[in-house]
Design a protein around this motif. Structure first.
Motif, PDB file in Angstrom:
ATOM      1  N   ASP A   1       0.853  -1.180   0.000  1.00 29.07           N
ATOM      2  CA  ASP A   1       0.000   0.000   0.000  1.00 29.07           C
ATOM      3  C   ASP A   1       0.897   1.240   0.000  1.00 29.07           C
ATOM      4  O   ASP A   1       1.724   1.413   0.902  1.00 29.07           O
TER       5      ASP A   1
ATOM      6  N   ARG B   1      -3.458   7.727  -2.692  1.00 27.07           N
ATOM      7  CA  ARG B   1      -4.202   7.288  -3.864  1.00 27.07           C
ATOM      8  C   ARG B   1      -4.130   8.366  -4.940  1.00 27.07           C
ATOM      9  O   ARG B   1      -4.099   9.562  -4.641  1.00 27.07           O
TER      10      ARG B   1
ATOM     11  N   THR C   1      -4.500  -0.873  -6.691  1.00 22.29           N
ATOM     12  CA  THR C   1      -3.917  -0.415  -5.428  1.00 22.29           C
ATOM     13  C   THR C   1      -3.752   1.091  -5.360  1.00 22.29           C
ATOM     14  O   THR C   1      -3.933   1.694  -4.296  1.00 22.29           O
ATOM     15  N   TYR C   2      -3.427   1.723  -6.472  1.00 15.20           N
ATOM     16  CA  TYR C   2      -3.030   3.133  -6.455  1.00 15.20           C
ATOM     17  C   TYR C   2      -4.161   4.107  -6.746  1.00 15.20           C
ATOM     18  O   TYR C   2      -4.040   5.293  -6.442  1.00 15.20           O
TER      19      TYR C   2
ATOM     20  N   SER D   1      -7.803   5.972  -6.459  1.00 16.40           N
ATOM     21  CA  SER D   1      -8.884   6.237  -5.509  1.00 16.40           C
ATOM     22  C   SER D   1     -10.197   5.699  -6.075  1.00 16.40           C
ATOM     23  O   SER D   1     -10.302   5.404  -7.277  1.00 16.40           O
TER      24      SER D   1
END
Length: 267
Positions: free
Chosen positions: A11, A15, A212-213, A215
């Protein structure tokens, strides 16, 4: 039964927002991913002074580029550099000058990390809130020999690890190298040269990154944009027909509505 290994993506602690300004600097892999962001309407800048393969050349680009981007991807390709004998400086491009004018050198882990740290410090001076993503290109270098290429990648991986640990705040590592070599360990995921990831592999990396990145707002934006992008890329049988013109007019109205909703949409 498990038939492949899945790489865990740490993580990043942040974001990427819809249509966020992003700078990509590094190897040709950075160019591939940067162009993928461009396709999705992000206002990105990709290698404005050419492809940069090593951390010293990445630093040189960062020092020259203007503005203060919100997010920056730095992609390391090799630890090999070339110095101009006359000045001793590391050059970013030999510009097809005779090889006799240069000496080849391999940067140590510490040297690679130092150049990266300088680049990050410079970026933070322009924008204290900048987020940096470090990656190592999965592309092997045949000219070094495959063993030497692996040693070079190991140096870069260690340097990226050192920097991400020392400057952990707003500095993340995205495992593109590991995804290609561990998840996609099959030559069908490479281009005909057997060195560069195929379009399918790049698309898979894009999907893993977006999971993962991005939003929730960015994922929603991409869902809105996807049918419009498909419509714009559609090749009609008769581009002059009234039906197609009406279809395109309706599509462009939707694109304009999306641009009003996301002012930085770069389509």
């Amino acid at each position: 039964m498990e038939f492949r290994t899945i790489v865990d993506i740490p993580d990043p602690g942040f974001r990427i927002a819809p249509c966020e300004e992003i700078l990509f600097v590094g190897s040709c892999f950075a160019t591939e991913i940067g162009h993928r962001f461009q396709e999705e309407g992000f206002p990105v800048v990709v290698n404005p002074y050419g492809t940069m393969y090593n951390s010293a050349s990445i630093l040189h680009t960062i020092q020259r580029v203007g503005g203060g981007p919100r997010t920056v991807f730095l992609t390391l390709g090799t630890n090999h550099v070339y110095r101009l004998k006359e000045t001793g400086e590391i050059v970013d491009n030999c510009e097809k000058r005779p090889q006799s004018l240069f000496t080849e050198e391999e940067l140590s882990v510490e040297a690679c990390a130092d150049y990266l740290q300088q680049a990050i410090t410079f970026l933070r001076e322009k924008n204290p809130d900048v987020r940096i993503v470090l990656t190592v290109s999965p592309i092997r270098y045949r000219k070094y020999g495959y063993h030497a290429s692996q040693l070079s990648k190991a140096t870069l991986l260690l340097a990226a690890q050192k920097v991400s640990v020392n400057l952990c705040e707003s500095v993340a590592y995205f495992p593109a190298y590991e995804i290609v070599n561990d998840e996609l360990r099959d030559y069908r995921f490479y281009k005909p040269d057997m060195l560069h990831p195929s379009d399918q592999a790049v698309e898979y990396i894009w999907q893993r990154l977006s999971e993962t990145y991005f939003s929730d707002e960015t994922k929603a934006f991409l869902q809105e944009w996807a049918p419009l992008k498909a419509a714009l890329n559609h090749k009609p049988f008769d581009a002059e027909s009234q039906e197609y013109k009406a279809f395109m007019h309706k599509t462009m109205l939707k694109v304009e509505a999306l641009r009003k909703k996301y002012p930085t949409f770069a389509m």
